[in-house]
Design a protein around this motif. Structure first.
Motif, PDB file in Angstrom:
ATOM      1  N   ALA A 133      46.362  73.123  30.264  1.00 48.40           N
ATOM      2  CA  ALA A 133      45.870  74.318  30.952  1.00 48.40           C
ATOM      3  C   ALA A 133      45.695  75.501  30.011  1.00 48.40           C
ATOM      4  N   GLY A 134      46.266  75.417  28.819  1.00 44.29           N
ATOM      5  CA  GLY A 134      46.082  76.479  27.845  1.00 44.29           C
ATOM      6  C   GLY A 134      47.015  77.658  28.000  1.00 44.29           C
ATOM      7  N   LEU A 135      48.134  77.481  28.698  1.00 49.18           N
ATOM      8  CA  LEU A 135      49.074  78.584  28.878  1.00 49.18           C
ATOM      9  C   LEU A 135      49.848  78.886  27.595  1.00 49.18           C
ATOM     10  N   THR A 136      50.111  77.855  26.795  1.00 43.39           N
ATOM     11  CA  THR A 136      50.851  78.060  25.540  1.00 43.39           C
ATOM     12  C   THR A 136      50.317  77.126  24.457  1.00 43.39           C
ATOM     13  N   GLU A 137      50.237  77.613  23.251  1.00 45.31           N
ATOM     14  CA  GLU A 137      50.021  76.865  22.009  1.00 45.31           C
ATOM     15  C   GLU A 137      48.626  76.293  21.786  1.00 45.31           C
ATOM     16  N   VAL A 138      47.978  75.760  22.823  1.00 45.52           N
ATOM     17  CA  VAL A 138      46.673  75.113  22.624  1.00 45.52           C
ATOM     18  C   VAL A 138      45.632  75.715  23.563  1.00 45.52           C
ATOM     19  N   ALA A 139      44.363  75.517  23.215  1.00 46.51           N
ATOM     20  CA  ALA A 139      43.266  76.067  24.010  1.00 46.51           C
ATOM     21  C   ALA A 139      43.129  75.327  25.337  1.00 46.51           C
ATOM     22  N   PRO A 140      42.691  76.034  26.388  1.00 51.23           N
ATOM     23  CA  PRO A 140      42.488  75.375  27.688  1.00 51.23           C
ATOM     24  C   PRO A 140      41.536  74.191  27.578  1.00 51.23           C
ATOM     25  N   GLY A 141      41.880  73.109  28.263  1.00 49.08           N
ATOM     26  CA  GLY A 141      41.029  71.928  28.283  1.00 49.08           C
ATOM     27  C   GLY A 141      41.250  70.964  27.136  1.00 49.08           C
ATOM     28  N   THR A 142      42.123  71.311  26.198  1.00 51.44           N
ATOM     29  CA  THR A 142      42.394  70.430  25.076  1.00 51.44           C
ATOM     30  C   THR A 142      43.053  69.132  25.551  1.00 51.44           C
ATOM     31  N   VAL A 143      42.537  68.006  25.104  1.00 51.70           N
ATOM     32  CA  VAL A 143      43.191  66.723  25.396  1.00 51.70           C
ATOM     33  C   VAL A 143      44.324  66.566  24.394  1.00 51.70           C
ATOM     34  N   THR A 144      45.534  66.619  24.877  1.00 48.30           N
ATOM     35  CA  THR A 144      46.714  66.578  23.993  1.00 48.30           C
ATOM     36  C   THR A 144      47.290  65.180  23.850  1.00 48.30           C
ATOM     37  N   VAL A 145      47.188  64.382  24.887  1.00 45.29           N
ATOM     38  CA  VAL A 145      47.804  63.047  24.909  1.00 45.29           C
ATOM     39  C   VAL A 145      46.903  62.106  25.707  1.00 45.29           C
ATOM     40  N   ILE A 146      46.858  60.862  25.274  1.00 49.65           N
ATOM     41  CA  ILE A 146      46.213  59.790  26.046  1.00 49.65           C
ATOM     42  C   ILE A 146      47.282  58.745  26.370  1.00 49.65           C
ATOM     43  N   GLY A 147      47.403  58.419  27.647  1.00 52.33           N
ATOM     44  CA  GLY A 147      48.321  57.367  28.054  1.00 52.33           C
ATOM     45  C   GLY A 147      47.567  56.066  28.293  1.00 52.33           C
ATOM     46  N   ARG A 148      48.176  54.952  27.892  1.00 54.62           N
ATOM     47  CA  ARG A 148      47.582  53.639  28.141  1.00 54.62           C
ATOM     48  C   ARG A 148      48.672  52.662  28.550  1.00 54.62           C
ATOM     49  N   PRO A 163      54.678  50.765  14.257  1.00 52.27           N
ATOM     50  CA  PRO A 163      53.828  50.373  15.394  1.00 52.27           C
ATOM     51  C   PRO A 163      54.618  50.350  16.701  1.00 52.27           C
ATOM     52  N   PRO A 164      53.962  50.646  17.815  1.00 54.07           N
ATOM     53  CA  PRO A 164      54.656  50.586  19.108  1.00 54.07           C
ATOM     54  C   PRO A 164      54.986  49.145  19.476  1.00 54.07           C
ATOM     55  N   PRO A 165      56.075  48.918  20.204  1.00 53.84           N
ATOM     56  CA  PRO A 165      56.427  47.558  20.632  1.00 53.84           C
ATOM     57  C   PRO A 165      55.337  46.949  21.507  1.00 53.84           C
ATOM     58  N   ALA A 166      55.120  45.682  21.345  1.00 55.84           N
ATOM     59  CA  ALA A 166      54.114  44.984  22.143  1.00 55.84           C
ATOM     60  C   ALA A 166      54.490  45.015  23.623  1.00 55.84           C
ATOM     61  N   GLY A 167      53.497  45.214  24.463  1.00 54.28           N
ATOM     62  CA  GLY A 167      53.716  45.168  25.897  1.00 54.28           C
ATOM     63  C   GLY A 167      54.272  46.425  26.511  1.00 54.28           C
ATOM     64  N   MET A 168      54.438  47.487  25.721  1.00 55.55           N
ATOM     65  CA  MET A 168      55.013  48.724  26.222  1.00 55.55           C
ATOM     66  C   MET A 168      53.908  49.767  26.407  1.00 55.55           C
ATOM     67  N   PRO A 169      53.945  50.555  27.500  1.00 52.05           N
ATOM     68  CA  PRO A 169      52.990  51.661  27.624  1.00 52.05           C
ATOM     69  C   PRO A 169      53.098  52.588  26.418  1.00 52.05           C
ATOM     70  N   VAL A 170      51.946  53.098  25.979  1.00 53.13           N
ATOM     71  CA  VAL A 170      51.930  53.967  24.811  1.00 53.13           C
ATOM     72  C   VAL A 170      51.283  55.297  25.169  1.00 53.13           C
ATOM     73  N   LEU A 171      51.907  56.371  24.740  1.00 57.61           N
ATOM     74  CA  LEU A 171      51.369  57.718  24.887  1.00 57.61           C
ATOM     75  C   LEU A 171      50.942  58.172  23.495  1.00 57.61           C
ATOM     76  N   TRP A 172      49.631  58.321  23.305  1.00 56.29           N
ATOM     77  CA  TRP A 172      49.067  58.660  22.003  1.00 56.29           C
ATOM     78  C   TRP A 172      48.843  60.171  21.925  1.00 56.29           C
ATOM     79  N   ILE A 173      49.455  60.823  20.934  1.00 58.88           N
ATOM     80  CA  ILE A 173      49.321  62.265  20.758  1.00 58.88           C
ATOM     81  C   ILE A 173      48.103  62.565  19.883  1.00 58.88           C
ATOM     82  N   ASN A 174      47.314  63.531  20.302  1.00 59.96           N
ATOM     83  CA  ASN A 174      46.121  63.929  19.555  1.00 59.96           C
ATOM     84  C   ASN A 174      46.518  64.396  18.152  1.00 59.96           C
ATOM     85  N   PRO A 175      46.067  63.717  17.102  1.00 59.20           N
ATOM     86  CA  PRO A 175      46.483  64.076  15.743  1.00 59.20           C
ATOM     87  C   PRO A 175      45.910  65.400  15.254  1.00 59.20           C
TER      88      PRO A 175
END
Length: 209
Positions: A191-206, A115-127
């Protein structure tokens, strides 16, 4: 923005440590005092920030890693990993020390950081999105930078005191749905320049509130 990932053959870093170092290094360059108006990095960082933001991860080890320490930027160490984010430059005209570094072949196995440490910003990668570690490093770098843009001055200053540390985690599909729907979610759409399709949400920051 060139991102240099230290990848020593005898002692490679863990994937999570590397991604956390990459995310921290990017936001540390953007919010370094030298990137502020009047600072020696300001013009390069402002031109890059005002355009379509791109980051390119390259790997280095040994003498090549030591050489890039002489270039303008910030090195961040997290656990087993070190990453240096450099002051932005033209993609077609990188410094010689950067141009000779490999882009491909920079991959690491998935690890289980807990689990991420409490109180720290977390960047969640799209599984649901497969990315090499170099691509993922660029995406979490986008996420940390976008997250910082949503913060007021006082909150940003609090984060700066920690050295802009953040956690990177890959949630389950069910948890990902909750993360996407949560208040304060800051998405990265590729942006879809490499590896993933354009518009794909890859990460969510909180940011914790």
């Amino acid at each position: 923005m060139p991102m240099i990932l230290r990848m020593e053959r005898a002692a490679p870093p863990t994937r999570t440590d590397l991604l956390e170092a990459a995310a921290t290094a990017v936001v540390a360059v953007v919010h370094d005092p030298r990137s502020a108006p009047g600072g020696e990095w300001h013009d390069e960082v402002r031109v890059w920030s005002d355009a379509r933001i791109r980051k390119l991860a390259r790997r280095a080890r040994g003498a090549h890693w030591l050489a890039v320490q002489e270039l303008a930027g910030v090195t961040v160490a997290v656990g087993t990993a070190e990453v240096r984010a450099l002051v932005p430059s033209l993609v077609a005209d990188p410094p010689r020390e950067v141009a000779r570094l490999q882009i491909t072949g920079s991959d690491l196995p998935v690890d289980e950081p807990g689990p991420p440490p409490a109180g720290m910003p977390v960047l969640w990668i799209n599984p649901a999105v497969e990315m090499t570690v170099g691509k993922a490093a660029a995406q979490v770098g986008h996420a940390s930078m976008l997250l910082a843009q949503t913060l007021d001055a006082a909150t940003l200053a609090e984060w700066a005191v920690t050295g802009f540390r953040c956690a990177v985690r890959t949630p389950s599909a069910r948890r990902w749905a909750d993360v996407v729907a949560a208040e304060g979610a800051v998405p990265v759409r590729d942006a879809g320049l490499t590896e993933v399709a354009p518009g794909t949400v890859t990460v969510i920051g909180r940011y914790p509130h």
